[in-house]
Design a protein around this motif. Structure first.
Motif, short mmCIF file in Angstrom:
data_model
loop_
_atom_site.label_atom_id
_atom_site.label_comp_id
_atom_site.label_asym_id
_atom_site.label_seq_id
_atom_site.Cartn_x
_atom_site.Cartn_y
_atom_site.Cartn_z
N VAL A 62 0.82 -1.22 0.00
CA VAL A 62 0.00 0.00 0.00
C VAL A 62 0.86 1.27 0.00
CG1 VAL A 62 -1.68 1.32 1.38
CG2 VAL A 62 -2.16 -1.05 0.74
N PRO A 63 1.82 1.44 0.94
CA PRO A 63 2.70 2.61 0.81
C PRO A 63 3.48 2.63 -0.51
CG PRO A 63 3.31 1.26 2.74
CD PRO A 63 2.01 0.75 2.23
N ASP A 64 3.85 1.46 -1.03
CA ASP A 64 4.52 1.41 -2.33
C ASP A 64 3.60 2.01 -3.40
OD1 ASP A 64 6.75 0.63 -3.95
OD2 ASP A 64 5.58 -1.08 -4.67
N GLY A 65 2.33 1.63 -3.37
CA GLY A 65 1.34 2.15 -4.34
C GLY A 65 1.08 3.64 -4.18
N LEU A 66 1.34 4.17 -2.97
CA LEU A 66 1.14 5.61 -2.72
C LEU A 66 2.38 6.42 -3.10
CD1 LEU A 66 -0.71 5.40 0.73
CD2 LEU A 66 -1.70 6.06 -1.48
N GLY A 67 3.44 5.74 -3.56
CA GLY A 67 4.61 6.47 -4.04
C GLY A 67 5.76 6.55 -3.04
N ARG A 99 7.88 11.77 7.98
CA ARG A 99 7.92 12.20 9.38
C ARG A 99 6.98 13.35 9.72
NH1 ARG A 99 12.80 9.74 11.65
NH2 ARG A 99 12.20 7.59 11.22
N ASP A 100 6.41 14.00 8.70
CA ASP A 100 5.52 15.13 9.01
C ASP A 100 4.48 15.28 7.90
OD1 ASP A 100 6.75 16.47 6.86
OD2 ASP A 100 8.27 17.34 8.19
N VAL A 101 3.60 16.25 8.11
CA VAL A 101 2.47 16.40 7.19
C VAL A 101 2.94 16.80 5.78
CG1 VAL A 101 1.98 18.81 7.85
CG2 VAL A 101 0.12 17.34 7.00
N ASP A 102 4.06 17.53 5.68
CA ASP A 102 4.55 17.91 4.34
C ASP A 102 5.04 16.68 3.58
OD1 ASP A 102 3.95 20.52 4.87
OD2 ASP A 102 5.95 20.97 5.67
N GLN A 103 5.79 15.82 4.29
CA GLN A 103 6.25 14.60 3.62
C GLN A 103 5.07 13.69 3.27
OE1 GLN A 103 9.24 13.23 6.43
NE2 GLN A 103 10.78 14.63 5.60
N ALA A 104 4.07 13.65 4.14
CA ALA A 104 2.88 12.85 3.84
C ALA A 104 2.16 13.41 2.61
CB ALA A 104 1.93 12.81 5.05
N GLY A 105 2.22 14.74 2.46
CA GLY A 105 1.56 15.40 1.33
C GLY A 105 2.15 15.04 -0.03
N MET A 106 3.36 14.45 -0.03
CA MET A 106 3.99 14.03 -1.29
C MET A 106 3.37 12.73 -1.82
SD MET A 106 6.57 16.25 -1.43
CE MET A 106 7.91 15.57 -2.41
N LEU A 107 2.65 12.02 -0.96
CA LEU A 107 2.08 10.73 -1.37
C LEU A 107 0.72 10.95 -2.02
CD1 LEU A 107 2.83 8.86 1.97
CD2 LEU A 107 4.19 8.77 -0.14
N SER A 108 0.35 10.06 -2.94
CA SER A 108 -0.98 10.21 -3.55
C SER A 108 -1.47 8.89 -4.13
CB SER A 108 -0.94 11.27 -4.65
OG SER A 108 -0.57 10.67 -5.87
N MET A 109 -2.74 8.90 -4.48
CA MET A 109 -3.38 7.73 -5.09
C MET A 109 -3.15 7.65 -6.60
SD MET A 109 -5.07 6.06 -2.70
CE MET A 109 -6.21 5.06 -3.66
N ALA A 110 -2.42 8.63 -7.16
CA ALA A 110 -2.33 8.73 -8.62
C ALA A 110 -1.86 7.45 -9.31
CB ALA A 110 -1.44 9.91 -9.01
N GLY A 111 -0.83 6.80 -8.73
CA GLY A 111 -0.30 5.60 -9.41
C GLY A 111 -0.77 4.30 -8.78
N PHE A 112 -1.65 4.40 -7.81
CA PHE A 112 -2.00 3.26 -6.97
C PHE A 112 -2.50 2.04 -7.76
CE2 PHE A 112 -4.58 1.02 -3.75
CZ PHE A 112 -3.70 0.99 -2.69
#
Ligand code: CP3
Length: 354
Positions: free
Chosen positions: A89-94, A111-124
């Motif tokens: 799942v994290p692999d699919g989120l980028g 580690r924080d909300v900005d790094q989490a913001g780099m992940l997305s469902m686009a390639g999932f």
């Protein structure tokens, strides 16, 4: 407790594993083991070598089908579990995910909300497509008696790996994030709820008979945080999957939840719970919702010792669960040092009683 109509799939309902999840008892109890496909089997080690990396094994349907079926062919378990991992799942989120021999999973930490913001469902969907192909092939290959289980990690457990960057003892990074910035952490959990619903629903569409949600790190949170980060996200996942697949049985495994097991079982809407090794069965029988099926819970370390001790433990568990729908399983995964012959003896202990 959610019940479902036996008419939904009369073909599948012949499978003892599914009958128990529908609330019936079955003697002997159906059996499967968490991590039944894995390094304790020589045939798995062979396939793993041929596949190359662990993720190659997960994402190549030819290999994933082969290793899923190995324990079924060897032992005749009542259910096969899709061979994959909660970290697809994290692999699919980028996120960068790799598995390193001797170390386990390694992820570039979020580690924080900005790094989490780099992940997305686009390639999932594209990353996970081979997993669903594996499910479609397995659904065709398994016989009328053997159920197929799909799975995912629960949002909190997957977030632990994503934030810590791998296996951890103290959970300090994920606790610092979630305690220090609950709104920011909620954004990561929201993304994981969405991804988990999508992943489990796609497995259902591809043909699994049932789903299991692994909340392997349920046991590290204080009670208030348990409600926020374990119960609420799992309930949202169950509701989201059921909006697409109202009838599908869903098992939860909140490892280490201890006294929180009953509230977890009641408030998440799950069909059944899997008990870890530490749960006292008389307490579980008295405190879990009446009629709810349970799975478990022999200590996998009995598979290292085998013999009379293991046989007595099987007897105690079967006896303690006699008044509930019961699926025989371990309280955690098969250890890699297990002798495959001892697994055959375990199944023998269970089935010779009938
Ligand atoms: O047979 C099955 O149960 C299906 C396959 C399965 C695997 N992982 C294969 C695997 C399932 C259901 C999982 C779930 C999983 N993965 C969990 C939840 C259950 C639990 O154990 O608490 C977790 C926390 C993970 C994350 C994970 N994957 C870790 C921590 C590790 C390293 C530990 C180890 O045993 O090496 C993995 C790797 C992994 N997943 C292996 C297998 C067979 C071993 C990889 C190898 O072949 O080297």
């Amino acid at each position: 407790m959610v019940s479902y109509s036996p008419e939904w799939n009369s073909h599948s309902m012949a499978k003892p594993f599914l009958r128990v999840l529908s609330g019936e008892r079955h003697d002997p109890p159906p059996i499967w083991l968490m991590r039944q496909a894995g390094r304790y089997l020589p045939e798995y080690r062979q396939s793993r070598k041929r596949a190359g990396g662990f993720l190659d094994l997960c994402y190549t349907p030819d290999f994933a089908v082969e290793v899923t079926l190995q324990p079924i062919e060897r032992y005749g378990f009542d259910a096969a579990i899709l061979f994959s991992d909660i970290l697809v799942v994290p692999d699919g989120l980028g996120q960068d995910v790799s598995f390193i021999e001797g170390t386990g999973p390694v992820l570039t930490p979020v580690r924080d909300v900005d790094q989490a913001g780099m992940l997305s469902m686009a390639g999932f969907d594209e990353v996970l497509a081979p997993v669903y192909e594996t499910v479609r092939r397995l659904a065709r290959e398994l016989g009328d008696e053997t159920a197929l289980i799909g799975f995912s990690g629960a949002p909190w457990t997957v977030a632990c790996y994503m934030v810590e960057g791998g296996i951890t003892r103290d959970f300090h990074a994920v606790k610092s994030f979630s305690y220090g910035d609950p709104e920011g952490f909620e954004k990561l959990i929201d993304l994981l709820v969405e991804a988990t619903i999508r992943h489990l629903s796609a497995q259902a569409a591809a043909g699994v008979d049932a789903l299991q949600i692994f909340e392997s790190h349920a046991g590290v949170l204080p009670a208030t945080e348990f409600k926020t980060w374990v119960i609420d996200p799992v309930r949202r996942v169950v509701e989201g999957v059921r909006a697409n697949w109202p009838e599908i049985p869903i098992i939860g495994f909140p490892r280490g939840a201890g006294p929180m097991y009953p509230v977890f079982a009641e408030e998440t809407g799950l069909t059944a719970v899997s008990l870890d090794v530490s749960v006292p069965l008389d307490w579980a029988m008295a405190n879990l919702p009446s009629g709810m099926p349970v799975q478990g819970n022999i200590d996998p370390a009995y598979l290292l010792s085998g013999g009379d001790g293991m046989a007595r433990s099987v007897d105690r568990i079967v006896e303690a669960c006699r008044d509930r729908p019961h699926i025989f399983n371990l309280g955690h995964g098969v250890d890699k040092n297990t002798d495959p012959e001892t697994v055959a003896q375990l199944i023998g202990c269970l089935r010779k009683k009938y």
